[in-house]
Design a protein around this motif. Sequence first.
Motif, PDB file in Angstrom:
ATOM      1  N   ASP A 111       0.814  -1.206   0.000  1.00 48.84           N
ATOM      2  CA  ASP A 111       0.000   0.000   0.000  1.00 48.84           C
ATOM      3  C   ASP A 111       0.854   1.265   0.000  1.00 48.84           C
ATOM      4  O   ASP A 111       0.494   2.287   0.588  1.00 48.84           O
ATOM      5  N   GLY A 112       1.987   1.184  -0.673  1.00 47.49           N
ATOM      6  CA  GLY A 112       2.876   2.335  -0.752  1.00 47.49           C
ATOM      7  C   GLY A 112       2.412   3.334  -1.787  1.00 47.49           C
ATOM      8  O   GLY A 112       1.301   3.257  -2.319  1.00 47.49           O
ATOM      9  N   GLU A 113       3.276   4.270  -2.111  1.00 45.29           N
ATOM     10  CA  GLU A 113       2.902   5.344  -3.024  1.00 45.29           C
ATOM     11  C   GLU A 113       2.877   4.863  -4.473  1.00 45.29           C
ATOM     12  O   GLU A 113       3.512   3.885  -4.844  1.00 45.29           O
ATOM     13  N   TRP A 114       2.107   5.599  -5.281  1.00 43.53           N
ATOM     14  CA  TRP A 114       2.111   5.406  -6.720  1.00 43.53           C
ATOM     15  C   TRP A 114       3.122   6.379  -7.323  1.00 43.53           C
ATOM     16  O   TRP A 114       3.280   7.504  -6.845  1.00 43.53           O
ATOM     17  N   TYR A 163      -7.915  10.625  -6.860  1.00 46.72           N
ATOM     18  CA  TYR A 163      -9.331  10.243  -6.839  1.00 46.72           C
ATOM     19  C   TYR A 163     -10.038  11.016  -5.736  1.00 46.72           C
ATOM     20  O   TYR A 163      -9.585  11.056  -4.581  1.00 46.72           O
ATOM     21  N   ASN A 164     -11.150  11.646  -6.080  1.00 47.54           N
ATOM     22  CA  ASN A 164     -11.961  12.386  -5.119  1.00 47.54           C
ATOM     23  C   ASN A 164     -13.086  11.484  -4.640  1.00 47.54           C
ATOM     24  O   ASN A 164     -14.040  11.222  -5.373  1.00 47.54           O
ATOM     25  N   TRP A 165     -12.985  10.984  -3.431  1.00 53.35           N
ATOM     26  CA  TRP A 165     -13.963  10.024  -2.930  1.00 53.35           C
ATOM     27  C   TRP A 165     -15.271  10.692  -2.495  1.00 53.35           C
ATOM     28  O   TRP A 165     -16.257  10.014  -2.194  1.00 53.35           O
ATOM     29  N   ARG A 166     -15.302  12.008  -2.458  1.00 47.12           N
ATOM     30  CA  ARG A 166     -16.534  12.698  -2.062  1.00 47.12           C
ATOM     31  C   ARG A 166     -17.529  12.645  -3.211  1.00 47.12           C
ATOM     32  O   ARG A 166     -17.540  13.496  -4.093  1.00 47.12           O
ATOM     33  N   SER A 167     -18.361  11.620  -3.218  1.00 36.59           N
ATOM     34  CA  SER A 167     -19.281  11.392  -4.327  1.00 36.59           C
ATOM     35  C   SER A 167     -20.340  12.490  -4.409  1.00 36.59           C
ATOM     36  O   SER A 167     -20.821  12.993  -3.392  1.00 36.59           O
ATOM     37  N   ARG A 227     -11.699   3.404   2.061  1.00 44.79           N
ATOM     38  CA  ARG A 227     -10.503   2.586   1.806  1.00 44.79           C
ATOM     39  C   ARG A 227      -9.974   2.797   0.397  1.00 44.79           C
ATOM     40  O   ARG A 227      -8.832   2.480   0.097  1.00 44.79           O
ATOM     41  N   ILE A 228     -10.828   3.327  -0.485  1.00 49.43           N
ATOM     42  CA  ILE A 228     -10.427   3.553  -1.867  1.00 49.43           C
ATOM     43  C   ILE A 228      -9.717   4.902  -1.961  1.00 49.43           C
ATOM     44  O   ILE A 228     -10.327   5.952  -1.778  1.00 49.43           O
ATOM     45  N   HIS A 229      -8.441   4.869  -2.210  1.00 47.15           N
ATOM     46  CA  HIS A 229      -7.673   6.101  -2.371  1.00 47.15           C
ATOM     47  C   HIS A 229      -6.648   5.890  -3.479  1.00 47.15           C
ATOM     48  O   HIS A 229      -6.073   4.822  -3.626  1.00 47.15           O
ATOM     49  N   PHE A 230      -6.466   6.917  -4.267  1.00 46.35           N
ATOM     50  CA  PHE A 230      -5.490   6.856  -5.364  1.00 46.35           C
ATOM     51  C   PHE A 230      -4.944   8.251  -5.593  1.00 46.35           C
ATOM     52  O   PHE A 230      -5.705   9.205  -5.777  1.00 46.35           O
ATOM     53  N   ASN A 231      -3.625   8.368  -5.575  1.00 51.66           N
ATOM     54  CA  ASN A 231      -2.985   9.667  -5.735  1.00 51.66           C
ATOM     55  C   ASN A 231      -1.597   9.451  -6.317  1.00 51.66           C
ATOM     56  O   ASN A 231      -0.807   8.675  -5.767  1.00 51.66           O
ATOM     57  N   VAL A 232      -1.295  10.102  -7.415  1.00 46.67           N
ATOM     58  CA  VAL A 232       0.036   9.990  -8.017  1.00 46.67           C
ATOM     59  C   VAL A 232       0.477  11.371  -8.469  1.00 46.67           C
ATOM     60  O   VAL A 232      -0.321  12.155  -8.989  1.00 46.67           O
ATOM     61  N   SER A 233       1.729  11.662  -8.237  1.00 45.06           N
ATOM     62  CA  SER A 233       2.294  12.957  -8.614  1.00 45.06           C
ATOM     63  C   SER A 233       3.282  12.779  -9.756  1.00 45.06           C
ATOM     64  O   SER A 233       4.050  11.805  -9.790  1.00 45.06           O
ATOM     65  N   VAL A 286      -5.588  -1.067  -5.192  1.00 41.06           N
ATOM     66  CA  VAL A 286      -5.212   0.065  -4.350  1.00 41.06           C
ATOM     67  C   VAL A 286      -4.360  -0.393  -3.173  1.00 41.06           C
ATOM     68  O   VAL A 286      -3.354   0.228  -2.822  1.00 41.06           O
ATOM     69  N   GLN A 287      -4.774  -1.486  -2.551  1.00 40.47           N
ATOM     70  CA  GLN A 287      -4.033  -1.974  -1.389  1.00 40.47           C
ATOM     71  C   GLN A 287      -2.688  -2.557  -1.770  1.00 40.47           C
ATOM     72  O   GLN A 287      -1.795  -2.659  -0.935  1.00 40.47           O
ATOM     73  N   GLY A 288      -2.546  -2.935  -3.044  1.00 40.85           N
ATOM     74  CA  GLY A 288      -1.249  -3.349  -3.549  1.00 40.85           C
ATOM     75  C   GLY A 288      -0.822  -4.735  -3.118  1.00 40.85           C
ATOM     76  O   GLY A 288      -1.559  -5.493  -2.495  1.00 40.85           O
ATOM     77  N   LYS A 289       0.429  -5.046  -3.461  1.00 44.46           N
ATOM     78  CA  LYS A 289       1.001  -6.355  -3.169  1.00 44.46           C
ATOM     79  C   LYS A 289       2.205  -6.199  -2.248  1.00 44.46           C
ATOM     80  O   LYS A 289       2.581  -5.096  -1.865  1.00 44.46           O
TER      81      LYS A 289
END
Length: 694
Positions: free
Chosen positions: A209-212, A235-239, A249-255, A349-352
């Motif tokens: 579950d590290g960074e992208w 990803y903006n989880w605020r639907s 638990r769903i989060h995604f962020n890459v720079s 998202v949780q990764g390996k």
Amino acid sequence: MTSQEGGDAAQPAAINGRDAPPHSPAERRRIPKSISWLLVIFILVTVNIWYSSKDLLPIISAITEGDEDNDDSKAVMVDKIIYSTEHETSEPSLQMQTHMPANKPNTLRNHSLPTNNFNNTDNSIKKGRSACEFCQGDGRIFNPSIRLRNGYTCADIKLLSATEVNEHSCKEIQEVENLCCPTANWTHFWGKENPECFHLTNICHAPNDGEWFYDRSVQYSPHDISTEHQPTIAYNWRSKHKAIIPDFRIHFNVSSTTIYRGNMTECPYSHTPHHVVSQSAYNHMIGEFYVRQLIGLHQWMRDYPPESDQDIQMYIHIPARNSQLFDGHRLFMGALPQNDKVDNFLSLVQGKETCECYQTLAFCGYNRTASEATKNQTRSHTFDVAPAISSKEVKFVNSWCVDKDKKQIDNCTTYNDLRQDSLARYARKDPLLQQKIREYRRQTLSAAGLSSEEVDDVDEWKIVGLTERKLRRIWLNIDDSVRACDGFRQQKVVCITVNVEETASPEEQLLMHSSLDALVGIHGAQLTQGIFLPRQGYILELLPWIPDWSWGAWVARTNSPTPLGIIFHNTDLNHLGYALDRDSVPLCRHVNKTDETDCFKAKLKRGRSFSYDQRNFEVDSDVVTTFISSILLQNSTNCDSMKTRAAENDFVLYNAYCSHGAENEFSTEHYYRNANESAASLRKERGNVQRLIE
């Protein structure tokens, strides 16, 4: 025979000249050392070629270019390397296996080789060909720096393919061709023309579950535009959909500026080139998932099919909290071109436990927005839940086969295309599918208490499935209808209960519904699998009783398909509706008729127990027996006959697959009722007339 058992030491002295007298003929024939070594090399090469024709383990020369520990770029001799695909439950990996002498240096592009034993038993050799064909034609762009399993790169694969002659191993090498050689001019469905899709390229995920982050080591061709698809995005989880409580638990962020501090050689690329995440609003409900998400994906992938099914790994993003991926999701996604390893986005998202990179990570079913760049900050992007995935030609409202004015489009074939493609795809994947369906029918009839003597031919019987649910909209007295069906045993009809929540796999759901002749149930997601019924099968949708003052009247409409029933529109199935009345609602029976409305409204305020999507139902068994006797057992497929029989028994015939005269010429017809002529209102009027007569 080895050299220790009788090699050079066993040969006569006159040949090697060690004990020959001075100036003897043997001494005069002595060969210089340099020429001797050349002869030895020539013999070894000759022996190697001869061994290759016998399919033994040849010696392959691998030249390391730019090796930090080998600046003089000397050729390093290694034994044959065999590449094989390792089929795992999560992600296939490229495994390298080799035979190396214990005392021989084991070096190739600065990575050590594993020492697994491998016995090559493939005797198929391509005669008259010196190397594998790898990354040939179609405008392919070779990317040498893509990392594979065990630290190897595409450059290593290409080097091996230049010398490999074993046909079996060539095929294994070529399995990674689409990863190492992406096609320059290939258009995928997540391209620029798709408004709800975008894609990121050469993106990696740190372990646990590290960074992208983006892979900066990949070399790009001047014609490759991959670098344009590496933005800063989150990803903006605020639907925006009020009914959706987001899953935190769903989060995604890459720079675009993140630099990975770990060892990039430990971040291999997935063996599957393209990973696709898709979602839609309310996709935790199977019916909504089918209409909002699957139908759009299907149309896009029809227009832009992948080069290979194995190129696509699908993930379903369910944005609602406490929701899970059902077998129904996997069953329907199996109708699309992909590698049949559908997973939850959460798992990605949780990764390996190890770092992994993806050539393409595509997102479909999202609204994407971009912020304005400032002096100290580059432009960034966010994406959030979109209502649905639109098809290429038709926008979202047409998922219900209506135009922009919400008028019904009777010639819409969207859902029939998906049904036919689904059936054809499953038939291709399993050539024994029809045999399995017949065996499932036999087992179903046996479980219903029929002996083998009674079931001589399973095709002579008609099996009616009555849908069960464990939570909400439960058919409370379903056993009454099952028992009432026993009266049709002589006509070879049997009723069973069908519950998709109790099946063990997507395949069981496929077999279960493919074995039915008719499916009956309360309006809801449990009817969605009805699209797998055989040609001319029947779906009877029991429409909830909705008072004029209550919410949800659209689920009981009879002048156009219901929101669930639209999936059967213009298919080769027969879809009917039957409007339930007040007697189907067990609530508030203890109060007077004049107080019922107040009682119902009070229950709406306290837990919404009266709302159609929450309350349970009771169904008069006469509804089921009338359907069997007047619809199912009537062998006539004439359109006029079907229309008359449906109207006489208070059924609305949303979709009829019937003929107008010619026996084998079928078409779809729609015999809706006027909005003011619902089946329930017609029954009420008929009852009033009867009382007047009496």
